[in-house]
Structures are given as structure tokens and as C-alpha cells.
Motif scaffolding. Structure first.
Motif, PDB file in Angstrom:
ATOM      1  N   PRO A   1       0.915  -1.243  -0.186  1.00 33.90           N
ATOM      2  CA  PRO A   1      -0.037   0.068   0.189  1.00 33.90           C
ATOM      3  C   PRO A   1       0.893   1.241  -0.073  1.00 33.90           C
ATOM      4  O   PRO A   1       0.603   2.093  -0.854  1.00 33.90           O
ATOM      5  CB  PRO A   1      -0.942  -0.205   1.269  1.00 33.90           C
ATOM      6  CG  PRO A   1      -0.659  -1.526   1.858  1.00 33.90           C
ATOM      7  CD  PRO A   1       0.333  -2.047   1.209  1.00 33.90           C
ATOM      8  N   HIS A   2       1.896   1.133   0.863  1.00 38.60           N
ATOM      9  CA  HIS A   2       2.704   2.396   0.884  1.00 38.60           C
ATOM     10  C   HIS A   2       4.352   1.950   0.841  1.00 38.60           C
ATOM     11  O   HIS A   2       4.480   0.613   0.718  1.00 38.60           O
ATOM     12  CB  HIS A   2       2.680   3.206   2.498  1.00 38.60           C
ATOM     13  CG  HIS A   2       1.504   3.262   2.943  1.00 38.60           C
ATOM     14  ND1 HIS A   2       0.837   2.400   3.760  1.00 38.60           N
ATOM     15  CD2 HIS A   2       0.406   4.072   2.329  1.00 38.60           C
ATOM     16  CE1 HIS A   2      -0.558   2.920   3.955  1.00 38.60           C
ATOM     17  NE2 HIS A   2      -0.634   3.993   3.155  1.00 38.60           N
TER      18      HIS A   2
ATOM     19  N   ASP B   1       6.018  -0.859   2.875  1.00 43.90           N
ATOM     20  CA  ASP B   1       5.098  -2.241   3.639  1.00 43.90           C
ATOM     21  C   ASP B   1       5.783  -3.563   3.304  1.00 43.90           C
ATOM     22  O   ASP B   1       5.651  -4.372   3.924  1.00 43.90           O
ATOM     23  CB  ASP B   1       3.658  -2.022   3.282  1.00 43.90           C
ATOM     24  CG  ASP B   1       2.876  -0.742   3.752  1.00 43.90           C
ATOM     25  OD1 ASP B   1       3.108  -0.700   5.131  1.00 43.90           O
ATOM     26  OD2 ASP B   1       2.141  -0.060   3.231  1.00 43.90           O
TER      27      ASP B   1
ATOM     28  N   HIS C   1      -4.191  -0.223   3.982  1.00 40.69           N
ATOM     29  CA  HIS C   1      -3.994  -1.645   3.775  1.00 40.69           C
ATOM     30  C   HIS C   1      -5.126  -2.558   3.540  1.00 40.69           C
ATOM     31  O   HIS C   1      -5.201  -3.286   2.785  1.00 40.69           O
ATOM     32  CB  HIS C   1      -3.186  -1.960   5.284  1.00 40.69           C
ATOM     33  CG  HIS C   1      -2.156  -1.477   5.208  1.00 40.69           C
ATOM     34  ND1 HIS C   1      -0.840  -2.035   5.835  1.00 40.69           N
ATOM     35  CD2 HIS C   1      -1.429  -0.390   4.857  1.00 40.69           C
ATOM     36  CE1 HIS C   1       0.184  -1.169   6.054  1.00 40.69           C
ATOM     37  NE2 HIS C   1      -0.080  -0.258   5.198  1.00 40.69           N
TER      38      HIS C   1
HETATM   39 ZN   LIG Z   1       1.656   1.031   4.880  1.00 44.80          ZN
END
Ligand SMILES: [Zn+2]
Length: 211
Positions: free
Chosen positions: A9-10, A13, A116
Motif C-alpha cells: 500500500p505504501h 510495507d 492496507h
Molecule cells: Zn502502509
């Protein structure tokens, strides 16, 4: 099992959840495609340029030997991935057709970070009939996590995971202790102990296809 898709997601992660497994898969010559959906520019300390996390992710990808076409960074807004849910699903469906992953690794359905949750749900929606799907562990985001599947890590895999996380200088400034070598080794030892080995990473299984 050759084509493996990693979903973050980022930008950090994937490294935090399954950096050792990624190092191992690359060591074994698997074909990896790694996607990060948000560079989280809004949550960076104010003195850092907005593309800091994107650059750090790209440095990690290059360090582990991925080519330019093996990692993709999108710029969806942090904490607002839900607003782009359909767009994200359509991207994943396109990747399913083009890359044809046998295995997809992404965040858990039991992960309570709002972004997430979006990636986890859309991952299941996009790949449930076409690939094995497993979910990595980010303990600070879980109330529950089922340790159903383990990947044994070598000393070298663990060192690579630590090195991958060391590229995220912006996150070390933010003083996040899960970026420390102590934490990374501690959780690898804990999961290793569960399968009577030195180091491991644990995963939840959404779907497993024996090929
Ligand atoms: Zn994240």
C-alpha cells in the motif's frame, strides 16, 4: 511458481512485511513484480521533499536487483486509497492479464490501516480465482494474525531485509522502532522458532493453488 506479485500500500510495507522472503525469491531466480500504491508524501516530515519515499523505494528495488520494469510506484493519496478503490482494482486486473502472477503477496485482511484494507480487499477481488494469495505480517496493525504459512530465511536473507529497511532514512527520522535491526531480527527469530528454524517470516493464507 515463477511469477510473483508483491503489493505494498505504501512504499515500505513490502520490505517490513516480507523483505526477507523477497530477498529469498530473488535469490531463487523468481520473476518479481513489485507495486507500491502510495508514496505517502503528505505524512513525511515537513523538511523532506515529497518524492522522498518514492526514491527510497526505488533505491531498495535497485539494491535487490530489480529492473526498471519490475517495480511500479503509483501516487495515490495516503489514507485516501478508498477513494480510488475502483481504479486500483482495474489496475490489478490489468496486471493479472499482463503479468499473470502465480502468487500474490499483500497486506492482511486483518490489517486495520485504512489503506492496507483497501489493497488487501482489492487483491482478493482481483486474484481469487487465478493465483495463490498470501498476506504478510505488520504486527502494529493487527489485532489478530494467523501464522499459517512460513518462509524460512537464511542469514543472508535477513541481512538483506535489514539493508532494505536502512534505505528508508525518512522513516528512521520518524523514530519508528519497527525499522530497527533489533525488531527485524526479533520477529524473524520468533517466527523461526515456530517452525524450529533460526529465522522465518510468517504469512496468512487466503488461497493456495498447488501447481
Ligand atoms: Zn502502509
Amino acid at each position: 511458481m515463477n511469477n510473483i506479485l508483491i503489493l505494498s500500500p505504501h512504499t515500505d510495507d513490502g520490505e517490513l512485511g516480507c523483505g526477507g522472503t523477497i530477498a529469498k525469491l530473488i535469490r531463487e531466480g523468481k520473476n518479481i513484480l513489485w507495486i507500491a500504491f502510495s508514496t505517502a508524501s503528505e505524512s513525511l516530515p515537513p523538511n523532506l521533499p515529497p518524492d522522498t519515499l518514492g526514491k527510497e523505494f526505488s533505491n531498495v528495488a535497485k539494491y535487490i536487483g530489480l529492473k526498471e520494469n519490475q517495480f511500479i510506484t503509483y501516487d495515490y493519496k495516503v489514507r485516501k486509497l478508498a477513494e480510488s478503490r475502483q481504479e486500483i482494482l482495474e489496475e490489478l486486473v490489468k496486471i493479472k492479464k499482463d503479468f499473470k502472477p502465480d502468487l500474490v503477496i499483500g497486506p492482511s485482511l486483518n490489517d486495520y490501516h485504512q489503506d492496507h484494507q483497501v489493497i488487501s480487499s482489492e487483491m482478493v477481488r482481483a486474484f481469487k480465482t487465478s493465483a495463490s494469495i498470501i498476506c504478510y505480517e505488520l504486527p502494529w496493525n493487527h489485532i489478530e494474525f494467523k501464522t499459517q504459512f512460513f518462509v524460512e530465511l537464511s542469514e543472508e536473507d535477513l541481512e538483506k531485509k535489514k539493508k532494505m529497511l536502512s534505505f528508508y532514512k525518512s522513516q528512521q527520522i520518524a523514530n519508528r522502532h519497527y525499522f530497527t535491526d533489533d525488531f527485524v531480527k526479533g520477529i524473524a527469530c520468533t517466527r523461526g522458532t515456530q517452525i524450529n528454524t533460526k529465522y522465518a517470516e510468517a504469512f496468512e493464507v487466503i488461497r493456495w493453488r498447488m501447481l
